[in-house]
Design an enzyme around this catalytic site. Structure first.
Site, short mmCIF file in Angstrom:
data_model
loop_
_atom_site.label_atom_id
_atom_site.label_comp_id
_atom_site.label_asym_id
_atom_site.label_seq_id
_atom_site.Cartn_x
_atom_site.Cartn_y
_atom_site.Cartn_z
N THR A 1 -3.02 6.26 -4.18
CA THR A 1 -1.89 7.01 -3.64
C THR A 1 -0.61 6.75 -4.43
O THR A 1 0.12 7.67 -4.76
CB THR A 1 -1.63 6.63 -2.17
N THR A 2 -0.36 5.46 -4.74
CA THR A 2 0.86 5.16 -5.48
C THR A 2 0.81 5.83 -6.85
O THR A 2 1.80 6.40 -7.32
CB THR A 2 1.01 3.63 -5.67
N ASP B 1 -9.21 0.51 1.50
CA ASP B 1 -9.26 1.11 0.16
C ASP B 1 -10.56 0.72 -0.53
O ASP B 1 -11.27 1.55 -1.09
CB ASP B 1 -8.09 0.61 -0.71
N ASP C 1 0.83 -1.20 0.00
CA ASP C 1 0.00 0.00 0.00
C ASP C 1 0.87 1.26 0.00
O ASP C 1 1.62 1.52 0.94
CB ASP C 1 -0.88 -0.03 1.25
P1 ADP Z 1 -2.71 2.78 -5.87
O1 ADP Z 1 -2.03 2.96 -4.56
O2 ADP Z 1 -2.43 3.94 -6.77
O3 ADP Z 1 -4.13 2.45 -5.76
P2 ADP Z 1 -2.33 0.04 -6.69
O4 ADP Z 1 -1.08 -0.73 -6.47
O5 ADP Z 1 -3.51 -0.27 -5.86
O6 ADP Z 1 -1.95 1.57 -6.57
O7 ADP Z 1 -2.70 -0.13 -8.23
C1 ADP Z 1 -3.84 0.44 -8.76
C2 ADP Z 1 -3.88 0.31 -10.27
O8 ADP Z 1 -4.00 -1.05 -10.67
C3 ADP Z 1 -5.09 1.03 -10.79
O9 ADP Z 1 -4.72 1.82 -11.90
C4 ADP Z 1 -6.02 -0.11 -11.19
O10 ADP Z 1 -6.89 0.27 -12.23
C5 ADP Z 1 -5.02 -1.14 -11.65
N1 ADP Z 1 -5.61 -2.50 -11.71
C6 ADP Z 1 -6.36 -3.13 -10.78
N2 ADP Z 1 -6.74 -4.35 -11.18
C7 ADP Z 1 -6.21 -4.53 -12.43
C8 ADP Z 1 -6.22 -5.61 -13.40
N3 ADP Z 1 -6.86 -6.73 -13.15
N4 ADP Z 1 -5.55 -5.43 -14.54
C9 ADP Z 1 -4.87 -4.28 -14.78
N5 ADP Z 1 -4.81 -3.24 -13.93
C10 ADP Z 1 -5.47 -3.35 -12.76
MG MG Z 2 -4.98 0.77 -4.83
#
Ligand code: ADP
Ligand code: MG
Length: 496
Positions: free
Chosen positions: A82-83, A362, A49
Site C-alpha cells: 500500500t505504501t 500482510d 502500515d
Molecule cells: P508497503 O506498505 O508498500 O508494503 P513496506 O513498508 O512494507 O511498504 O515496505 C515494503 C518494501 O520493502 C518492499 O519493496 C520490499 O521489497 C522491501 N523490503 C523488504 N525487506 C527488505 C530488505 N531486507 N531489504 C531491502 N528491501 C526490503
Molecule cells: Mg509491506
C-alpha cells in the site's frame, strides 16, 4: 473556462496528494519509521502500515481520497504494497507537474503514462518474474520486516507459512492476540478458540461430545406491533406452550448427548433451557459469531445443525479453558484432521500486538498469493529499477511528447528503491546510480543493502515478493494518477 482555472483544479489535487504522500513516505521499507496517530479523544495507534495510516487519516480533499481508495484496493487485492502504491502515485503526479510546466497537455501526459504502465508490466511478466519456487518463508519475511517483529523474524515467518498451509488461504487463518509473554511465545493452535464462556461457569478441561447448533433454543420473538388479546387462561396456555416447546428441543439435545457434553449455539438460548441442559451434564456456550461457528465446524469436522431436530451427529473434542486479562477462552481441538488453525500472538503491550497482527495479515496474504500460484520477483525495489531502465530504453522509440512522459514514469519507478534506501539512512541518488550500473551489466536483482550500505543482491538476501503485488502497484498508481490528471474542474455539488 480559462486554461489557468482548469490547471488550478489539477494543482490543488496534486497538492492534496503530496500531503498524503509526505505522511507515509518515511514508513516505506524495512527501516521505515513508525507513525503515532492520535485522535481528539487521546486514543492512539502506532504503526508502520501504510494502509492503516491512510485509513485513519482525516482527509477531506477529493483528490486525496482517490489515492487512499487506490491504496485500499491494493490492500484488498494483494494484502501488501500500500505504501509503495501511494509513493509511486505521488511521484507520478509530482513528475507530471514538471511536464505541465514545460507545456505538455494533461492528455498527452496521460497517454504517455498509460503506455509506460503497459510496457512496464509486460516487461515484468515476461522477463523479471521467476517460475522457480521460492521458499514461502522468504515471502512472509519480506512482508513482515520492519513491523516490530524483527526480534523473532524467523519464527514469525515460519508461523505464517504453517498457518496458511494448514488453512489453505489467508482468509481462513484466524488470529487471536493475547497480551502477555513475548512474540517468541506465539504459536499455531490446531483448532478453534472461542472467546465466550459457558453459561454456568465451571471447570472445563477435558474431552467432550460436542454439538453445533444454529438456533431454536429461545422463544421466537413476536413480530413487532402485533396485538393479541388473550384471556387469562389463553395467556397461561400461550406461555406454557412455548415453554413446553423449548423443553422438547432441550430433550432432543439430551438424546444426542446421553452422557453429557457441550453445545455451541450461534443464537441465544433461554436460561430455562440452559438450566435443564446443565442438569443433564450438558454445558452451553451461546451467541457465538458466525466466524467462530465456522471455525468450530472445521475443527471438529462437524456440520452445524439448524435446529435441535436437524441434529445428525455429535463429534468429540478436547476443550481447555484459559483466562487472559479477565477474559475466559475455550481452546477447542477436534479428533479429526482440522482444516482450521488459529494463530495465537503474544506480546507485551496491546500497541505492539496490534502492529504485529497487522504485519501478520500482510504476510499471511502474500504467502497465500504465492501458494495459489502467483510468480515471485525480487524485492527491495529491484523490479521497479529494472522496469525503469527498460522504459528508458524504449522511450526513444516513441515519437513526440509522450516520450517525455514515459521518461517521467521511469523516474517515478526509481523512487521506490530510492525511498527504501533513504529511509535506511542512505543517499537515494547514489543508490539509483549504483542500481542503474548493475542493470546495465545484466544484474536485475539488486536493491538497497540496509545492513551494510550500498546495494546488494536481493536474491541472495532472500527478499522476494509476489509478482502480482508489483503489477498492481504499477497499474493502480497509474490509474489514480491519470484519473486525477483528467480532472479539469471541481464544482460544488448541491447536497441531497
Ligand atoms: P508497503 O506498505 O508498500 O508494503 P513496506 O513498508 O512494507 O511498504 O515496505 C515494503 C518494501 O520493502 C518492499 O519493496 C520490499 O521489497 C522491501 N523490503 C523488504 N525487506 C527488505 C530488505 N531486507 N531489504 C531491502 N528491501 C526490503
Ligand atoms: Mg509491506
Amino acid at each position: 473556462m480559462s486554461e489557468t482555472e482548469s490547471e488550478g483544479a489539477l494543482r490543488k489535487n496534486i497538492d492534496a496528494v503530496r500531503t498524503i504522500v509526505r505522511t507515509v513516505k518515511s514508513t516505506l521499507g524495512p527501516m521505515g519509521r513508525d507513525k503515532m496517530m492520535v485522535d481528539a479523544g487521546g486514543n492512539s495507534i502506532t504503526t508502520n502500515d501504510g494502509a492503516t495510516i491512510l485509513g485513519e487519516l482525516d482527509v477531506s480533499h477529493p483528490g486525496g481520497k482517490m489515492v487512499i481508495e487506490c491504496a485500499q484496493t491494493q490492500e484488498s487485492l494483494c494484502y501488501d504494497g500500500t505504501t509503495t502504491t501511494v509513493v509511486l502515485a505521488g511521484e507520478l503526479l509530482s513528475n507530471s507537474e514538471g511536464l505541465l510546466n514545460k507545456g505538455l497537455h494533461p492528455n498527452v501526459v496521460c497517454k504517455g503514462y498509460n503506455d509506460a504502465a503497459r510496457m512496464a508490466v509486460e516487461y515484468l511478466d515476461d522477463f523479471l518474474s521467476g517460475e522457480d519456487e521460492k521458499p514461502l518463508e522468504n515471502i512472509a519475511r519480506t512482508a513482515i520486516t520492519g513491523k516490530t517483529v524483527d526480534a523473532a523474524l524467523d519464527e514469525v515467518s515460519n508461523l505464517c507459512v504453517q498457518a496458511v498451509k494448514k488453512a489453505g488461504s489467508a482468509e481462513k487463518v484466524r488470529t487471536l492476540s493475547l497480551q502477555g509473554g513475548s512474540l517468541r511465545d506465539s504459536y499455531l493452535f490446531n483448532g478453534a478458540i472461542v472467546n465466550k464462556d459457558i453459561v454456568h461457569e465451571k471447570e472445563m478441561d477435558g474431552d467432550y461430545n460436542i454439538i453445533l447448533l444454529n438456533t431454536g433454543l429461545e422463544p421466537e420473538k413476536t413480530e413487532e406491533n402485533v396485538q393479541v388479546q388473550l384471556d387469562m387462561q389463553g395467556y397461561t396456555q400461550f406461555k406454557s406452550s412455548s415453554k413446553d416447546d423449548l423443553l422438547e428441543q432441550a430433550k432432543l439435545i439430551c438424546t444426542w448427548l446421553p452422557t453429557g457434553g457441550l453445545v455451541f449455539i450461534r443464537d441465544g438460548a433461554h436460561d430455562s433451557v440452559c438450566a435443564y441442559l446443565e442438569k443433564n451434564e450438558i454445558s452451553v456456550v451461546r451467541r457465538l459469531p458466525e466466524s467462530t461457528m465456522r471455525a468450530l465446524s472445521g475443527t471438529l469436522g462437524l456440520l452445524t445443525a439448524q435446529t435441535p431436530s436437524d441434529i445428525e451427529c455429535s463429534a468429540s473434542g478436547t476443550v481447555v479453558k484459559q483466562r487472559h486479562n479477565d477474559v475466559n477462552y475455550l481452546f477447542v481441538e477436534g479428533e479429526v484432521e482440522s482444516t482450521q488453525s488459529t494463530l495465537v500472538l503474544r506480546g507485551a503491550t496491546t500497541t505492539t500486538l496490534d502492529e504485529t497482527e497487522r504485519g501478520f495479515d500482510d504476510a499471511l496474504g502474500v504467502v497465500s498469493l504465492v501458494m495459489k500460484g502467483d510468480k515471485t520477483v525480487t524485492g527491495g525495489g529491484s523490479t521497479y529499477a529494472a522496469m525503469a531502465s527498460h522504459l528508458r530504453s524504449e522511450a526513444a522509440s516513441v515519437s513526440g511528447r509522450p516520450q517525455m512522459a514515459i521518461e517521467a514514469f521511469a523516474d517515478a519507478l526509481e523512487s521506490i528503491p530510492a525511498t527504501i534506501a533513504e529511509n535506511g539512512g542512505q543517499d537515494p541518488l547514489d543508490c539509483i546510480l549504483a542500481l542503474r550500473h548493475e542493470i546495465q551489466s545484466g544484474r536485475f536483482n539488486f536493491g538497497p543493502d540496509l545492513e551494510n550500505e550500498g546495494i546488494c543482491d536481493m536474491e541472495k538476501l532472500g527478499v522476494f515478493e509476489p509478482m502480482s503485488l508489483v503489477r498492481q502497484v504499477v497499474l493502480g498508481a497509474n490509474e489514480v494518477t491519470t484519473a486525477i490528471l483528467k480532472i479539469d474542474d471541481m464544482i460544488a455539488m448541491r447536497g441531497e
